[in-house]
Design an enzyme around this catalytic site. Structure first.
Site, PDB file in Angstrom:
ATOM      1  N   PRO A  89       0.817  -1.221   0.000  1.00  0.00           N
ATOM      2  CG  PRO A  89      -0.517  -1.403   1.916  1.00  0.00           C
ATOM      3  CD  PRO A  89       0.606  -2.059   1.187  1.00  0.00           C
ATOM      4  CD  GLU A 116       0.738  -6.425  10.985  1.00  0.00           C
ATOM      5  OE1 GLU A 116       0.549  -5.249  10.669  1.00  0.00           O
ATOM      6  OE2 GLU A 116      -0.178  -7.248  11.151  1.00  0.00           O
ATOM      7  NE  ARG A 154      -8.084  -5.633 -20.782  1.00  0.00           N
ATOM      8  CZ  ARG A 154      -8.173  -4.443 -21.374  1.00  0.00           C
ATOM      9  NH1 ARG A 154      -7.277  -3.503 -21.112  1.00  0.00           N
ATOM     10  NH2 ARG A 154      -9.155  -4.188 -22.211  1.00  0.00           N
ATOM     11  CG  ASP A 169      -8.082   1.570 -28.230  1.00  0.00           C
ATOM     12  OD1 ASP A 169      -7.013   1.153 -27.767  1.00  0.00           O
ATOM     13  OD2 ASP A 169      -8.551   1.223 -29.323  1.00  0.00           O
TER      14      ASP A 169
HETATM   15  N1  ADE Z   1      -0.868  -5.125  -0.008  1.00  0.00           N
HETATM   16  C1  ADE Z   1      -1.867  -4.839   0.865  1.00  0.00           C
HETATM   17  N2  ADE Z   1      -2.663  -3.880   0.412  1.00  0.00           N
HETATM   18  C2  ADE Z   1      -2.179  -3.520  -0.820  1.00  0.00           C
HETATM   19  C3  ADE Z   1      -2.569  -2.568  -1.798  1.00  0.00           C
HETATM   20  N3  ADE Z   1      -3.614  -1.767  -1.638  1.00  0.00           N
HETATM   21  N4  ADE Z   1      -1.820  -2.485  -2.923  1.00  0.00           N
HETATM   22  C4  ADE Z   1      -0.739  -3.275  -3.090  1.00  0.00           C
HETATM   23  N5  ADE Z   1      -0.330  -4.177  -2.201  1.00  0.00           N
HETATM   24  C5  ADE Z   1      -1.039  -4.304  -1.071  1.00  0.00           C
END
Ligand code: ADE
Length: 232
Positions: A89, A116, A154, A169
């Site tokens: 994240p 974690e 893709r 596109d």
């Molecule tokens: N791992 C946990 N949440 C994530 C996210 N939103 N994007 C990428 N990897 C993640």
């Protein structure tokens, strides 16, 4: 051919997606090759343990550096042009243009953390790019890796047929798709717009373009702003 290698402790999660539909077809057509590596195969303890408690305290467990370093070294082998991607994240938000860029690479390695997170030295020494698929927290990097793999696959030339590829596109020029209808022309009193039945290709094209703009303005005004900035 694009080679995609994935490092995970849940290899089974990948089977459902890579064994169906367009990704499966892309593998069969040798447009991509996907290999899933179980991180536990790179441990040297009897319990195949891949995680440890964080130094300095804090909640949960972290993926240890050792098995990840071993896995990446083995997978890289003698290949020179490899891009190592960490799903987290904290990464840069994944967008269509990122998918386009990655689809032109020759070898990608995805590291999917669990728990974690992962020891910082993996980030420092192994990772070329960190990707997030959005501002929310999932239980691991497996679903994000699959999302990224799908969006990349893709875009590889020859993976989609002509009719399928038209869909990409529309997002690439930052506009949403216009409304679409199929038979019947009158469904329970809900009629298909007259123009689409007219056979007048110029009018149909104009209508589609206008509807795309209206839709984008209503649902995703941020995309129009982005498009404007791109042209400035
Ligand atoms: N791992 C946990 N949440 C994530 C996210 N939103 N994007 C990428 N990897 C993640």
């Amino acid at each position: 051919m694009l080679k995609i290698d994935v490092i995970t402790i849940f290899p089974e999660m990948f089977k459902a997606v890579t064994g169906e539909s367009i990704i499966k077809r892309a593998c069969q057509k040798k447009k991509i090759r996907i290999e899933i590596y179980n991180l536990r195969d790179f441990t040297d303890n009897t319990h195949r343990k891949v995680d440890e408690r964080p130094f300095g305290g804090g909640p949960g467990m972290l993926i240890s550096p050792e098995p990840v370093f071993k896995a990446v070294k083995k997978i890289k082998g003698r290949r020179k042009k490899t891009k190592v991607i960490l799903l987290t994240p904290q990464g840069v938000k994944f967008e269509q243009k990122t998918a386009g860029r990655l689809s032109r690479e020759t070898h990608l390695i995805f590291i999917c953390p669990r728990y974690e997170g992962i020891d910082e030295r993996v980030r420092l020494k192994l990772v070329d790019e960190e990707i997030s698929i959005g501002d929310y927290v999932l239980t691991g990097g497996e679903l994000p890796a699959l999302v990224v793999i799908d969006a990349i696959t893709r875009l590889i030339p020859g993976v989609l047929g002509d009719s399928e590829s038209a869909i990409s596109d529309s997002f690439e020029n930052n506009l949403l798709e216009h409304p679409q209808y199929t038979r019947p022309a009158n469904f329970r009193g809900l009629k298909v717009p007259e123009v689409l039945l007219s056979g007048n290709h110029r009018l149909i094209k104009e209508w589609k373009r206008k509807q795309s703009l209206l839709r984008t303005k209503r649902k995703r005004p941020d995309l129009l702003k982005k498009e404007r900035n791109n042209h400035e």
